[in-house]
Design an enzyme around this catalytic site. Structure first.
Site, PDB file in Angstrom:
ATOM      1  NE  ARG A 289      -1.811  -1.880   2.968  1.00  0.00           N
ATOM      2  CZ  ARG A 289      -1.952  -3.143   2.573  1.00  0.00           C
ATOM      3  NH1 ARG A 289      -2.940  -3.488   1.820  1.00  0.00           N
ATOM      4  NH2 ARG A 289      -1.090  -4.065   2.948  1.00  0.00           N
ATOM      5  CB  THR A 290       3.250   2.577   2.506  1.00  0.00           C
ATOM      6  OG1 THR A 290       2.395   2.131   3.553  1.00  0.00           O
ATOM      7  CG2 THR A 290       3.810   3.926   2.856  1.00  0.00           C
TER       8      THR A 290
ATOM      9  CE  LYS B   2      27.177  -3.491  -4.359  1.00  0.00           C
ATOM     10  NZ  LYS B   2      27.364  -2.627  -5.535  1.00  0.00           N
TER      11      LYS B   2
ATOM     12  NE  ARG C 219       6.960   1.019   5.303  1.00  0.00           N
ATOM     13  CZ  ARG C 219       5.727   0.498   5.205  1.00  0.00           C
ATOM     14  NH1 ARG C 219       5.574  -0.760   4.820  1.00  0.00           N
ATOM     15  NH2 ARG C 219       4.674   1.218   5.479  1.00  0.00           N
TER      16      ARG C 219
ATOM     17  CG  HIS D 197       3.105   4.408   8.610  1.00  0.00           C
ATOM     18  ND1 HIS D 197       3.205   5.257   7.532  1.00  0.00           N
ATOM     19  CD2 HIS D 197       2.782   3.188   8.102  1.00  0.00           C
ATOM     20  CE1 HIS D 197       2.964   4.572   6.422  1.00  0.00           C
ATOM     21  NE2 HIS D 197       2.708   3.323   6.744  1.00  0.00           N
TER      22      HIS D 197
HETATM   23  N1  ASP Z   1       1.231  -1.327   6.874  1.00  0.00           N
HETATM   24  C1  ASP Z   1       1.364  -0.848   8.237  1.00  0.00           C
HETATM   25  C2  ASP Z   1       2.790  -0.528   8.547  1.00  0.00           C
HETATM   26  O1  ASP Z   1       3.635  -0.563   7.681  1.00  0.00           O
HETATM   27  C3  ASP Z   1       0.754  -1.767   9.234  1.00  0.00           C
HETATM   28  C4  ASP Z   1       1.336  -3.141   9.332  1.00  0.00           C
HETATM   29  O2  ASP Z   1       2.294  -3.494   8.653  1.00  0.00           O
HETATM   30  O3  ASP Z   1       0.809  -3.898  10.163  1.00  0.00           O
HETATM   31  O4  ASP Z   1       3.100  -0.216   9.668  1.00  0.00           O
END
Ligand code: ASP
Length: 424
Positions: A134-135, A163, A184, A212
């Site tokens: 999703r993100t 590396k 991320r 987040h």
């Molecule tokens: N997608 C959300 C996160 O990256 C929630 C999860 O992974 O549970 O934190």
């Protein structure tokens, strides 16, 4: 029809009224107002009378999307002149609401009705060192829908970090290639470290168990939209957060963001050892909210306006901690029927564990209109578009650069979408 919905919704936003108070103000029943707000495809849809349309047309003009000078909103929530979004702590209530108004203005584009090219030529670096669907995709899609393009890298294996390259070097190198960066990373604080080494906009797409922030923004956006339909307000809401509250970064950001409102009751439903970190509980209480920590669904879900379920973050736990997780945290049709009210909004940041008997939000709820999880994921697009537009200083240009989308897209995206999904 889009016009009628948009006119009514804009008027409600401009007047800052809930549906009930807006219906009162217009002197019509709530039911009538609801029927005007339904998509034209719904059998219940009605045209609003001409006299109401005239009344609304006479309202003062909406403020431009970016109230204030270009760049002002960005200056309000970014620190030391650097255009980063690292934590929800950067917001106060007024600023977050201004940002969500920009997201509202992105809806016609997010709904594939309109097209803009305000970020034509700009490139996003989407750096994901932890799994994501999703993100990563919604950040990419949001940037593309503003006219930009995206370069992705996923996992350590395919980046030079394997590396031994430092965050500092990676950050500086990327800055020469792209115009904005989403990161991320599995370690808390790592995205802030990344941001220290660049002057480009950096957005935290999740830093370990830390935060987040854009998930919390889209969660708040979702709650406000669901509440608007239900005639509720965020002030005074009862919010149950369920599951692994210790490792879940989405709830860490969300409790802080919701704490900008007034008089909420947070019910934190977590099994022993997976409770919300004490510092976050104390901060919410210090902000004047009622915080109740409970261990069972039965205690937590009573009268909840929002039920926010979360996944057990297995990847952040050892084997023993996992075994300690009790088996009765499953949120299914039966739990909802016995513990929740007909207008509880059911949310989850996803992914949920969809395997049979999993201790998570069950798929047997998929036809329940209270389940807002796909409205929530859809909302990720306008909210992330707003974040990019504001951080790159183009939010005031979007309204001037709209064209009709020439392609055909379906009125409803998924078979289970409720009539009020508002994508029509
Ligand atoms: N997608 C959300 C996160 O990256 C929630 C999860 O992974 O549970 O934190």
């Amino acid at each position: 029809m889009e016009d009628q919905q948009a006119t009514l919704r804009n008027a409600m936003t401009r007047l800052d009224l809930t549906r009930d108070s807006f219906a009162d103000r217009l002197g019509v029943s709530r039911r009538a107002l609801d029927s005007w707000l339904l998509p034209a495809t719904s059998g219940e849809h009605r045209r609003m009378p001409g006299v109401v349309a005239k009344l609304l047309a006479g309202l003062p003009e909406a403020p431009p999307v970016a109230a204030g000078a270009p760049g002002e909103l960005r200056a309000r929530f970014t620190k030391r002149g650097k255009p980063h979004l690292l934590s929800v702590a950067q917001f106060d209530r007024e600023t977050v609401e201004a940002l969500l108004r920009v997201a509202e203005a992105m809806e016609p584009i997010a709904r594939r009705r309109k097209v803009t090219r305000v970020l034509e030529g700009a490139v996003l670096g989407n750096l994901f060192f932890e799994p994501s669907t999703r993100t990563r995709v919604s950040f990419g899609a949001a940037f593309c829908r503003l006219g930009g393009s995206v370069c992705d890298t996923t996992g350590f294996t395919f980046s030079s970090m394997v590396k031994g390259e430092s965050i500092a070097d990676t950050s500086r190198v990327m800055s020469g290639y792209v115009d904005a960066i989403v990161v991320r990373h599995p370690e808390q604080g790592s995205v802030a470290e990344f941001a220290r080494h660049t002057h480009l906009p950096v957005i935290n797409g999740g830093d370990g168990t830390g935060e987040h922030p854009t998930q919390a923004l889209l969660d708040l956006y979702t709650i406000r939209r669901e509440f608007e339909r239900l005639g509720k307000s965020v002030d005074g809401a009862r919010v149950a957060m369920v599951g692994d509250l210790r490792h879940g970064r989405t709830v860490h950001s969300l409790i802080r963001l919701l704490s900008l409102y007034r008089g909420l009751t947070f019910r934190l439903v977590a099994p022993p050892s997976l409770e919300m970190p004490p510092a976050l509980v104390e901060a919410a209480a210090a902000a004047g909210h009622k915080v109740e920590q409970v261990a069972t669904l039965a205690d937590g879900l009573r009268n909840a306006d929002v039920l926010y379920a979360t996944r057990i973050q297995k990847e952040r736990m050892s084997g023993e901690a996992l075994e300690a997780y009790p088996a009765d945290f499953r949120i299914d049709r039966r739990a909802l029927a016995t513990l929740c009210s007909p207008d509880t909004v059911v949310m989850h940041p996803l992914p949920r564990d969809g395997s049979a008997g999993a201790n998570d939000l069950s798929t047997d709820l998929d036809d329940d209109p209270r389940l807002a999880i796909f409205r929530q994921t859809d909302n990720g697009i306008p909210v992330r578009m707003a974040v990019f537009a504001v951080l790159l200083g183009v939010e005031h240009l979007v309204g001037r650069d709209l064209r009709d989308a020439p392609w055909i897209s379906p009125a409803r995206l998924g078979p289970g979408d409720a009539p009020f999904h508002r994508l029509a």
